[in-house]
Design a protein around this motif. Structure first.
Motif, short mmCIF file in Angstrom:
data_model
loop_
_atom_site.label_atom_id
_atom_site.label_comp_id
_atom_site.label_asym_id
_atom_site.label_seq_id
_atom_site.Cartn_x
_atom_site.Cartn_y
_atom_site.Cartn_z
N ASN A 147 11.03 73.11 -20.90
CA ASN A 147 10.88 72.78 -19.48
C ASN A 147 9.45 73.02 -19.01
O ASN A 147 8.88 72.22 -18.26
CB ASN A 147 11.85 73.60 -18.63
N SER A 158 6.82 70.09 -17.83
CA SER A 158 6.22 70.13 -16.50
C SER A 158 4.70 69.94 -16.56
O SER A 158 4.08 69.50 -15.59
CB SER A 158 6.55 71.46 -15.81
N ARG A 159 4.12 70.28 -17.70
CA ARG A 159 2.68 70.09 -17.89
C ARG A 159 2.34 68.71 -18.44
O ARG A 159 1.19 68.40 -18.71
CB ARG A 159 2.13 71.17 -18.82
N LYS A 160 3.39 67.86 -18.61
CA LYS A 160 3.25 66.47 -19.04
C LYS A 160 2.50 66.34 -20.36
O LYS A 160 1.65 65.46 -20.54
CB LYS A 160 2.55 65.64 -17.94
N ASN A 199 15.57 73.90 -13.27
CA ASN A 199 15.13 74.61 -14.47
C ASN A 199 15.94 75.88 -14.74
O ASN A 199 15.75 76.53 -15.77
CB ASN A 199 13.64 74.97 -14.35
#
Length: 250
Positions: free
Chosen positions: A156, A160-162, A116
């Motif tokens: 990003n 990451s939290r979908k 990231n």
């Protein structure tokens, strides 16, 4: 020699990795059939669409086995596609056990991409030079650099939290337009349109459009239309996010 059940499980895992990471439909099907052809099977066939895989094999006694897999999340990682593609060719040349094959594929699946810290810098450079390409000034390119840097960092976090990637693209478009407006208002940039156009390049669905065309040419009309609609919707959501920001803040 693997059993038909083991072969189809290895083929399905390989196809799942490829499809999740942006491979074309025909490439996924070809890879799965290539893996299954290593065994003493009388029949091997796969059917792939962007959201699912169905594979069927039959042994020498005409015992059919069918297995399916639902694909919910997709991203772009061409390195993983290349690695699985190479595995399928090595699989034909060498005698891999079921455990070895699954381990190799799981290692590929769990392989980490760029960090990231790297992706925002890469995105910033893309935005910077895209702005120049579209006729922006040097100050516009510098503004787009920082817009792309912060936009990719936010993307990003969202990924990451979908979250649904459609929601991510709306927020991404909104963020891009908002930051571009801020840079222009503080006289850090000149041409608002050039900064926005250059900055949204990191979100444009280039791979989806390319795969839609390639799937259609290959005769996979269902997948081609589905990927084309996906690319069209992504473009709409990016534009919607940017439009909301411009209508509220400009």
């Amino acid at each position: 020699m693997m059993s038909p059940k083991e072969l189809i499980e290895v083929a399905l895992l390989a196809g799942e990795i490829m499809l999740k990471n942006g491979a074309e439909t025909y490439r996924v099907e070809d890879t799965m059939v290539r893996i299954c052809s290593k065994g003493n099977l009388k029949f091997a066939e796969s059917f792939v669409i962007p959201t699912g895989i169905v594979a069927t094999v039959a042994d020498e006694e005409n015992n059919f086995l069918t297995i399916s897999k639902r694909i919910k999340n997709r991203t772009i990682d061409l390195n993983k596609i290349s690695l699985v593609n190479q595995f399928s060719r090595d699989f034909q040349k060498h005698e891999y056990s079921y455990a070895q094959s699954v381990k190799i594929l799981n290692d590929i699946q769990n392989r980490k991409g760029y960090s990231n810290m790297v992706t925002p810098i890469a995105a910033a450079l893309v935005c910077c030079f895209s702005t120049i390409l579209f006729g922006g000034e040097i100050v516009d390119a510098l503004s787009a650099f920082f817009v792309g840097l912060f936009t990719q960092a936010i993307l990003n976090i969202l990924n990451s939290r979908k979250l649904s990637y459609f929601i991510s693209y709306i927020i991404g478009g909104f963020t891009t337009a908002t930051l571009a407006l801020i840079t222009v208002n503080f006289h850090l940039g000149i041409n608002l349109d050039k900064i926005i156009i250059g900055s949204v390049m990191i979100m444009t669905p280039g791979v989806a459009i390319t795969n839609a065309i390639r799937d259609t040419i290959a005769g996979d009309l269902l997948s081609g239309v589905a990927r084309g609609v996906e690319a069209f919707l992504i473009a709409i959501f990016i534009a919607a996010g940017a439009g909301i920001a411009l209508s509220i803040l400009k």
